[in-house]
Design a protein around this motif. Structure first.
Motif, PDB file in Angstrom:
ATOM      1  N   ILE A   1     -10.268   9.292   8.563  1.00  0.00           N
ATOM      2  CA  ILE A   1      -8.894   8.884   8.886  1.00  0.00           C
ATOM      3  C   ILE A   1      -8.947   7.482   9.471  1.00  0.00           C
ATOM      4  O   ILE A   1      -9.726   7.205  10.381  1.00  0.00           O
ATOM      5  CB  ILE A   1      -8.243   9.879   9.872  1.00  0.00           C
ATOM      6  CG1 ILE A   1      -8.152  11.249   9.209  1.00  0.00           C
ATOM      7  CG2 ILE A   1      -6.872   9.392  10.298  1.00  0.00           C
ATOM      8  CD1 ILE A   1      -7.954  12.377  10.164  1.00  0.00           C
ATOM      9  N   LYS A   2      -8.116   6.601   8.919  1.00  0.00           N
ATOM     10  CA  LYS A   2      -8.137   5.201   9.332  1.00  0.00           C
ATOM     11  C   LYS A   2      -7.573   5.071  10.753  1.00  0.00           C
ATOM     12  O   LYS A   2      -6.489   5.575  11.044  1.00  0.00           O
ATOM     13  CB  LYS A   2      -7.299   4.373   8.354  1.00  0.00           C
ATOM     14  CG  LYS A   2      -7.834   2.980   8.200  1.00  0.00           C
ATOM     15  CD  LYS A   2      -7.151   2.239   7.087  1.00  0.00           C
ATOM     16  CE  LYS A   2      -7.689   0.809   7.079  1.00  0.00           C
ATOM     17  NZ  LYS A   2      -6.963  -0.064   6.224  1.00  0.00           N
ATOM     18  N   VAL A   3      -8.323   4.407  11.611  1.00  0.00           N
ATOM     19  CA  VAL A   3      -7.878   4.249  13.000  1.00  0.00           C
ATOM     20  C   VAL A   3      -7.133   2.935  13.169  1.00  0.00           C
ATOM     21  O   VAL A   3      -6.064   2.885  13.769  1.00  0.00           O
ATOM     22  CB  VAL A   3      -9.077   4.313  13.964  1.00  0.00           C
ATOM     23  CG1 VAL A   3      -8.626   4.195  15.402  1.00  0.00           C
ATOM     24  CG2 VAL A   3      -9.842   5.610  13.761  1.00  0.00           C
ATOM     25  N   HIS A   4      -7.717   1.858  12.626  1.00  0.00           N
ATOM     26  CA  HIS A   4      -7.075   0.544  12.726  1.00  0.00           C
ATOM     27  C   HIS A   4      -6.388   0.263  11.402  1.00  0.00           C
ATOM     28  O   HIS A   4      -6.985  -0.261  10.478  1.00  0.00           O
ATOM     29  CB  HIS A   4      -8.111  -0.530  13.030  1.00  0.00           C
ATOM     30  CG  HIS A   4      -8.738  -0.358  14.381  1.00  0.00           C
ATOM     31  ND1 HIS A   4      -9.771   0.509  14.596  1.00  0.00           N
ATOM     32  CD2 HIS A   4      -8.461  -0.930  15.572  1.00  0.00           C
ATOM     33  CE1 HIS A   4     -10.106   0.469  15.881  1.00  0.00           C
ATOM     34  NE2 HIS A   4      -9.339  -0.400  16.489  1.00  0.00           N
ATOM     35  N   ASP A   5      -5.125   0.658  11.333  1.00  0.00           N
ATOM     36  CA  ASP A   5      -4.395   0.545  10.076  1.00  0.00           C
ATOM     37  C   ASP A   5      -3.273  -0.472  10.237  1.00  0.00           C
ATOM     38  O   ASP A   5      -2.422  -0.320  11.108  1.00  0.00           O
ATOM     39  CB  ASP A   5      -3.828   1.916   9.685  1.00  0.00           C
ATOM     40  CG  ASP A   5      -3.473   1.985   8.225  1.00  0.00           C
ATOM     41  OD1 ASP A   5      -3.758   1.005   7.510  1.00  0.00           O
ATOM     42  OD2 ASP A   5      -2.909   3.003   7.811  1.00  0.00           O
ATOM     43  N   LEU A   6      -3.293  -1.493   9.399  1.00  0.00           N
ATOM     44  CA  LEU A   6      -2.248  -2.516   9.462  1.00  0.00           C
ATOM     45  C   LEU A   6      -1.160  -2.199   8.452  1.00  0.00           C
ATOM     46  O   LEU A   6      -1.434  -1.594   7.422  1.00  0.00           O
ATOM     47  CB  LEU A   6      -2.846  -3.893   9.149  1.00  0.00           C
ATOM     48  CG  LEU A   6      -3.678  -4.521  10.261  1.00  0.00           C
ATOM     49  CD1 LEU A   6      -4.382  -5.747   9.738  1.00  0.00           C
ATOM     50  CD2 LEU A   6      -2.839  -4.868  11.458  1.00  0.00           C
ATOM     51  N   PRO A   7       0.084  -2.596   8.745  1.00  0.00           N
ATOM     52  CA  PRO A   7       1.154  -2.319   7.785  1.00  0.00           C
ATOM     53  C   PRO A   7       0.967  -3.079   6.480  1.00  0.00           C
ATOM     54  O   PRO A   7       0.204  -4.047   6.395  1.00  0.00           O
ATOM     55  CB  PRO A   7       2.420  -2.761   8.508  1.00  0.00           C
ATOM     56  CG  PRO A   7       1.984  -3.555   9.662  1.00  0.00           C
ATOM     57  CD  PRO A   7       0.581  -3.197   9.967  1.00  0.00           C
ATOM     58  N   ASP A   8       1.723  -2.635   5.501  1.00  0.00           N
ATOM     59  CA  ASP A   8       1.645  -3.133   4.126  1.00  0.00           C
ATOM     60  C   ASP A   8       1.916  -4.634   4.023  1.00  0.00           C
ATOM     61  O   ASP A   8       1.378  -5.313   3.166  1.00  0.00           O
ATOM     62  CB  ASP A   8       2.675  -2.320   3.322  1.00  0.00           C
ATOM     63  CG  ASP A   8       2.955  -2.902   1.973  1.00  0.00           C
ATOM     64  OD1 ASP A   8       1.989  -3.040   1.228  1.00  0.00           O
ATOM     65  OD2 ASP A   8       4.123  -3.193   1.670  1.00  0.00           O
ATOM     66  N   PHE A   9       2.767  -5.166   4.923  1.00  0.00           N
ATOM     67  CA  PHE A   9       3.202  -6.556   4.764  1.00  0.00           C
ATOM     68  C   PHE A   9       2.290  -7.551   5.473  1.00  0.00           C
ATOM     69  O   PHE A   9       2.629  -8.722   5.589  1.00  0.00           O
ATOM     70  CB  PHE A   9       4.652  -6.717   5.254  1.00  0.00           C
ATOM     71  CG  PHE A   9       4.916  -6.137   6.620  1.00  0.00           C
ATOM     72  CD1 PHE A   9       4.500  -6.797   7.755  1.00  0.00           C
ATOM     73  CD2 PHE A   9       5.580  -4.924   6.753  1.00  0.00           C
ATOM     74  CE1 PHE A   9       4.738  -6.265   9.003  1.00  0.00           C
ATOM     75  CE2 PHE A   9       5.816  -4.380   7.998  1.00  0.00           C
ATOM     76  CZ  PHE A   9       5.395  -5.057   9.132  1.00  0.00           C
ATOM     77  N   VAL A  10       1.145  -7.079   5.969  1.00  0.00           N
ATOM     78  CA  VAL A  10       0.255  -7.975   6.698  1.00  0.00           C
ATOM     79  C   VAL A  10      -0.973  -8.282   5.859  1.00  0.00           C
ATOM     80  O   VAL A  10      -1.591  -7.388   5.286  1.00  0.00           O
ATOM     81  CB  VAL A  10      -0.168  -7.347   8.039  1.00  0.00           C
ATOM     82  CG1 VAL A  10      -1.188  -8.225   8.733  1.00  0.00           C
ATOM     83  CG2 VAL A  10       1.023  -7.138   8.924  1.00  0.00           C
TER      84      VAL A  10
END
Lengths: 249, 179
Positions: free
Chosen positions: B112-121
């Motif tokens: 499970i991804k812990v450091h997940d950035l939003p799609d627009f970044v």
């Protein structure tokens, strides 16, 4: 200095004539109308590259289509002495962009590369920019679009999917410019001429569209821009577009 | 005869009792939520400990996350990479057996991804690693964590703090990070 003050100051600086000479790049395009056959390959390429939604027949009829580039068609004369002319029309990335001062939230501004930036996250959807754009280059997202499976697999991961209520327009394929700059930075050099090609330029079968750095006097764009056929669309408005069209004779 | 302690208590004691019970419930609920349901510290399919690997055994980050230097994403190691060592090291433990199950089924581990950035970044690990940013600057002292916790908010203001302080070239232009 607060952030909004610094934005204002930066913005003022970018709107001074000749500001682009101070920066590394000034991206621009030359479109040779003599070569354009109106095949709309650029339109299709842009659609695929930038995750543009398909609004459908009804949406199109009510003027809600989303196009970052379109081919305008003009008939010259009467049958049988008739001539067909095409003009690819996209965001001109004007140096004095009329869309910029009217945005109440600075969602559109000029950046250091001579690009007219649209920030989707800032946009509140007043649509003032579209009203002020003399080139009709901006499209508004009236709805949030979804892609049915398996079409969502074709979405470009380098470009975000815009939500309902934001304005969007041509970015000169900023994801490709960013990629080229990244590579150039690794090799400690400038971006080479021809290294960046927006989707429309890449797909043009007759190479009517040329993209490059206008600050570099040796680039293909700068050389082509010297052509006496060159003109800027609606130059009298003093928007100073980054796109030079070469007249169809 | 009904037995109830409530009539024996006066109103103030009742209020205190309700408050104490409520407080205990809140603390337990908070703890359970934080440890098992939070997105900052998700429970991973295998109880992999960065403290043992990166801390005690001093394995460099980029031995497993090998694309961080050369790509936008740091990369999660393949099951093959885990098996490489665990063929011989610490075999037979419950968590290692789970690893071998994935290996035998030829399936990736659903981390499970812990450091997940939003799609627009747009974020590039390469740019930051080559710019001399330590992994711990953003990810925290991972080598001391058993289960990885996200300490940074990963919000735009948090990014800009650093971009401002380090005077990153064009680091405050919207199109540097937004796509």
């Amino acid at each position: 200095m607060s952030d909004s003050d610094s934005i204002k100051e930066k913005w003022k600086k970018y709107r001074n004539p000749g500001y682009q000479d101070k920066f590394d790049y000034s991206w621009g395009m030359v479109i040779d109308l003599d070569r354009c056959t109106g095949c709309e390959a650029c339109v299709t390429a842009c659609q695929a590259e930038n995750n543009l939604p398909i609004v459908g027949e009804e949406g199109f009829r009510s003027g809600r289509e989303i196009k970052w580039i379109r081919i305008e068609r003009y008939w010259d004369g009467e049958y049988p002495d008739i001539k067909l002319r095409f003009i690819p029309m996209l965001c001109q990335h004007c140096d004095n962009a009329p869309c910029e001062p009217v945005c109440p939230v600075y969602a559109t501004y000029h950046n250091q590369d001579g690009l007219n930036v649209q920030v989707y996250n800032r946009c509140i959807g007043t649509r003032s920019c579209a009203a002020y754009c003399p080139y009709d280059a901006r499209s508004f997202n009236w709805f949030s679009f979804t892609w049915d499976k398996p079409l969502d697999e074709q979405l470009n991961p380098d470009v975000t999917v815009r939500e309902k209520g934001v304005m969007e327009k041509c970015t000169f394929c900023i994801q490709r410019i960013r990629q080229a700059k990244d590579t150039a930075k690794d090799q400690n050099r400038r971006v080479r001429d021809g290294e960046v090609q927006p989707a429309c330029v890449q797909s043009c079968p007759t190479q009517a569209l040329v993209f490059g750095d206008r600050n570099d006097p040796d680039s293909a764009v700068s050389k082509l821009a010297q052509n006496p056929r060159g003109y800027q669309v609606l130059k009298e408005l003093n928007t100073n577009p980054s796109i030079i069209y070469l007249k169809n004779l | 005869m009904s037995i109830s302690v409530l009539p024996a208590l006066d109103a103030s004691k009742k209020a205190v009792g309700i408050f104490v019970v409520g407080l205990i419930a809140f603390v337990i609920g908070y703890w359970v939520n934080r440890n098992y349901f939070s997105d900052a510290t998700p429970v991973q399919p295998i109880e992999f400990s960065h403290r043992i690997h990166a801390g005690e055994n001093q394995i460099p980050c980029m031995y497993c996350h090998l694309y961080a230097r050369s790509s936008r994403v740091a990369g999660v190691p393949s099951v093959h990479k885990c098996i490489n060592c665990h063929k011989v090291i610490a075999t037979g433990r419950a968590e290692i057996n789970k690893l071998f199950n994935y290996w035998n089924e030829k399936k990736p581990i659903p981390w499970i991804k812990v450091h997940d950035l939003p799609d627009f970044v747009y974020f590039s690990h390469k740019r930051h690693v080559r710019g001399g940013v330590q992994c711990q600057t953003c990810h925290g002292p991972v080598e001391e964590m058993n289960r990885v916790t996200r300490l940074a908010s990963l919000q735009m203001g948090w990014c800009l703090e650093c971009h401002r302080a380090k005077k990153v070239e064009n680091g405050r232009d919207c199109w540097t990070c937004h796509k």
